[in-house]
Design a protein around this motif. Structure first.
Motif, PDB file in Angstrom:
ATOM      1  N   ARG A  48       0.837  -1.238  -0.063  1.00 57.58           N
ATOM      2  CA  ARG A  48       0.010  -0.061   0.065  1.00 57.58           C
ATOM      3  C   ARG A  48       0.911   1.092  -0.064  1.00 57.58           C
ATOM      4  O   ARG A  48       1.952   1.511   0.905  1.00 57.58           O
ATOM      5  N   LYS A  49       0.500   2.100  -1.034  1.00 51.60           N
ATOM      6  CA  LYS A  49       1.394   3.380  -1.176  1.00 51.60           C
ATOM      7  C   LYS A  49       1.064   4.392  -0.045  1.00 51.60           C
ATOM      8  O   LYS A  49       1.880   5.189   0.480  1.00 51.60           O
ATOM      9  N   CYS A  50      -0.007   4.616   0.607  1.00 51.55           N
ATOM     10  CA  CYS A  50      -0.371   5.547   1.247  1.00 51.55           C
ATOM     11  C   CYS A  50      -1.553   4.978   2.516  1.00 51.55           C
ATOM     12  O   CYS A  50      -2.205   4.030   2.187  1.00 51.55           O
ATOM     13  N   ALA A  51      -1.537   5.287   3.619  1.00 55.41           N
ATOM     14  CA  ALA A  51      -2.308   4.786   4.418  1.00 55.41           C
ATOM     15  C   ALA A  51      -3.775   4.635   4.062  1.00 55.41           C
ATOM     16  O   ALA A  51      -4.640   3.836   4.444  1.00 55.41           O
ATOM     17  N   ASP A  58      -0.832  -3.588   3.783  1.00 51.76           N
ATOM     18  CA  ASP A  58      -0.104  -2.667   4.797  1.00 51.76           C
ATOM     19  C   ASP A  58       1.260  -3.273   5.203  1.00 51.76           C
ATOM     20  O   ASP A  58       1.300  -4.613   5.181  1.00 51.76           O
ATOM     21  N   ARG A  59       2.276  -2.737   5.237  1.00 50.51           N
ATOM     22  CA  ARG A  59       3.402  -3.358   5.373  1.00 50.51           C
ATOM     23  C   ARG A  59       3.490  -3.976   6.429  1.00 50.51           C
ATOM     24  O   ARG A  59       4.220  -5.409   6.556  1.00 50.51           O
ATOM     25  N   ARG A  60       2.826  -3.927   7.672  1.00 50.12           N
ATOM     26  CA  ARG A  60       2.806  -4.498   8.716  1.00 50.12           C
ATOM     27  C   ARG A  60       2.215  -5.679   8.762  1.00 50.12           C
ATOM     28  O   ARG A  60       2.536  -6.678   9.368  1.00 50.12           O
ATOM     29  N   ALA A  61       1.121  -5.843   7.836  1.00 44.88           N
ATOM     30  CA  ALA A  61       0.405  -7.314   7.491  1.00 44.88           C
ATOM     31  C   ALA A  61       1.214  -8.142   7.039  1.00 44.88           C
ATOM     32  O   ALA A  61       1.197  -9.062   7.071  1.00 44.88           O
ATOM     33  N   VAL A  62       2.229  -7.470   5.975  1.00 43.35           N
ATOM     34  CA  VAL A  62       3.142  -8.343   5.329  1.00 43.35           C
ATOM     35  C   VAL A  62       4.187  -8.857   6.281  1.00 43.35           C
ATOM     36  O   VAL A  62       4.588 -10.183   6.422  1.00 43.35           O
ATOM     37  N   GLU A  63       4.551  -7.940   7.036  1.00 45.69           N
ATOM     38  CA  GLU A  63       5.590  -8.307   8.178  1.00 45.69           C
ATOM     39  C   GLU A  63       4.926  -9.605   9.047  1.00 45.69           C
ATOM     40  O   GLU A  63       5.639 -10.491   9.533  1.00 45.69           O
ATOM     41  N   ALA A  88       7.775  -0.841  -4.050  1.00 48.53           N
ATOM     42  CA  ALA A  88       6.123  -1.080  -4.404  1.00 48.53           C
ATOM     43  C   ALA A  88       5.772  -2.543  -4.054  1.00 48.53           C
ATOM     44  O   ALA A  88       4.627  -2.472  -3.943  1.00 48.53           O
ATOM     45  N   GLU A  89       6.673  -3.563  -3.716  1.00 49.88           N
ATOM     46  CA  GLU A  89       6.226  -4.736  -3.395  1.00 49.88           C
ATOM     47  C   GLU A  89       7.166  -5.497  -2.455  1.00 49.88           C
ATOM     48  O   GLU A  89       8.166  -5.326  -2.684  1.00 49.88           O
TER      49      GLU A  89
END
Ligand code: ATP
Length: 362
Positions: A48-51, A58-63, A88-89
């Motif tokens: 996701r580029k912006c909130a 969401d980067r946190r979800a990927v983490e 981007a990914e």
């Protein structure tokens, strides 16, 4: 803990091959490790580029997904090898799983004994027992996420995939969620109560019910009806679907489709249930005498596949346009009426949440 992803270009180390499947946030492709020639699967997740954006993850979800996969090393669970990140990914390099979905494998058979179904179920339970011991819950167990290791082998093994909704639960914190697919979600999800690893066990009850009969225990004509059936514990073992099912198999399911989480069988208890681990010769014999309702199972699976491809089209189309399309078609064809509820399967969490709130307040 902040997950560290490799910042190199994934293509420097892996050759990118054909598409194997796709999900909400990107594709899964076959990749080949340049150094060794080993084949893997690459899960490409758009960030996701912006909130405020609804596109991408969401980067946190990927983490969280990565952290959970890295914590799980078990033959029944998809293994993770590497993680790359660009602007981007994120690309997860994972074990290549070529056997397709368990349900498709079974649907291709002419008959199947309970004993054979148990062989698969046992592997699923072993994977879950391992995860649950680590207080990790999957929260999205359904046929699409239960795959087989390889094609054209005599005994393919189970691989549980898609840890996108998985959570590491902490005794200090309650966890609630409205995620999941209506047919397979536990009552506590709908009621917005704290979830636990027992919520996965409910899904196993539903999956086992379908596996044996080709019927879905709570499925209504609409999602609302399905959810109401779940909350009301409104299910039976209809004789026309369960004619060839053993009593001990029904007992197994009954002990999973239990409203109270603490009273549901755990994965470990399932592995000790006499249907899975017979104690007497009589119990063992009933498993090899009873068979799954393969005719109805084939029908269930064909419908499921049809809905999945329909959902795929829907995901690429604007909601309003397709809603109209659905309505038109529904008038003509009874079978297509399903799509109104199926499209809601892939609706955004937000809409589902509002719908369920409304439901739980009635
Ligand atoms: P969803 O939108 O359903 O949450 P997702 O984006 O989390 O999906 P997955 O469900 O992990 O993605 O994968 C999407 C599809 O790609 C799967 O249904 C499967 O067909 C294929 N796939 C996933 N992992 C693998 C793998 N390791 N090997 C081969 N194919 C895979």
């Amino acid at each position: 803990s902040m997950a560290v992803f490799k910042l190199e270009n994934v293509e420097d180390l892996y050759e990118i091959g054909e598409v194997l499947g796709s999900g909400h946030f990107g594709e899964v492709r076959e990749v080949r490790e340049r150094a060794t020639g080993t084949r893997w699967a690459g899960k490409f997740l758009k960030l996701r580029k912006c909130a405020a954006s609804r596109l991408g993850m969401d980067r946190r979800a990927v983490e969280r997904e990565v952290e959970i996969l890295q914590a799980l090393q078990h033959p029944s669970i998809m293994a993770i090898r590497d993680v790359f990140e660009s602007r981007a990914e994120v690309v997860l390099v994972v074990e290549l799983i070529l056997g397709g979905e368990l349900f498709d494998f079974i649907a291709a058979k002419e008959s199947l004994l309970e004993e054979d179904a148990i062989g698969f179920l046992k592997q699923i339970l072993e994977g879950l027992s391992y995860m649950h011991d680590k207080h990790i819950a999957h929260f999205d167990l359904k046929p699409e996420n239960i795959m087989l290791s390889a094609k054209d082998v005599p005994q393919p093994s189970i691989k549980i995939i898609d840890f996108g909704l998985a959570q590491r639960l902490s005794p200090a914190e309650e966890y609630r969620s409205m995620g999941g697919t209506p047919q397979y979600i536990a009552p506590e999800v709908i009621n917005n109560e704290p979830l636990s690893v027992a919520s996965d066990m409910w899904s196993i009850g539903v999956i086992t019910y379908i596996l044996l009969s080709g019927a879905s225990p709570f499925q209504g004509d609409t999602d609302e009806e399905t959810l109401r059936n779940i909350i009301g514990m409104n299910y039976t073992f209809e004789d026309r679907y369960f004619r060839d099912t053993s009593e001990i198999a029904k007992d197994f399911i009954k002990k999973l489709l239990v409203k109270e989480q603490s009273e549901r069988m755990t994965a470990d208890e399932c592995l000790l249930h006499p249907w899975i681990k017979p104690l007497t010769r009589k119990q063992a014999a009933s498993r090899s005498r009873s068979s799954i309702n393969i005719r109805n199972f084939k029908r269930f699976n064909a419908k499921r596949k049809w809905k999945m491809s329909y959902n795929m089209v829907w995901a690429c189309t604007r909601f309003s346009r397709l809603q109209l399309l659905c309505k038109d078609r529904a008038n003509e064809d009874q079978e297509l009426r399903q799509c109104e509820s199926d499209q809601e399967d892939s609706e955004s969490n937000r809409a589902a949440l509002i719908r369920r709130r409304r439901l739980s307040s009635t």
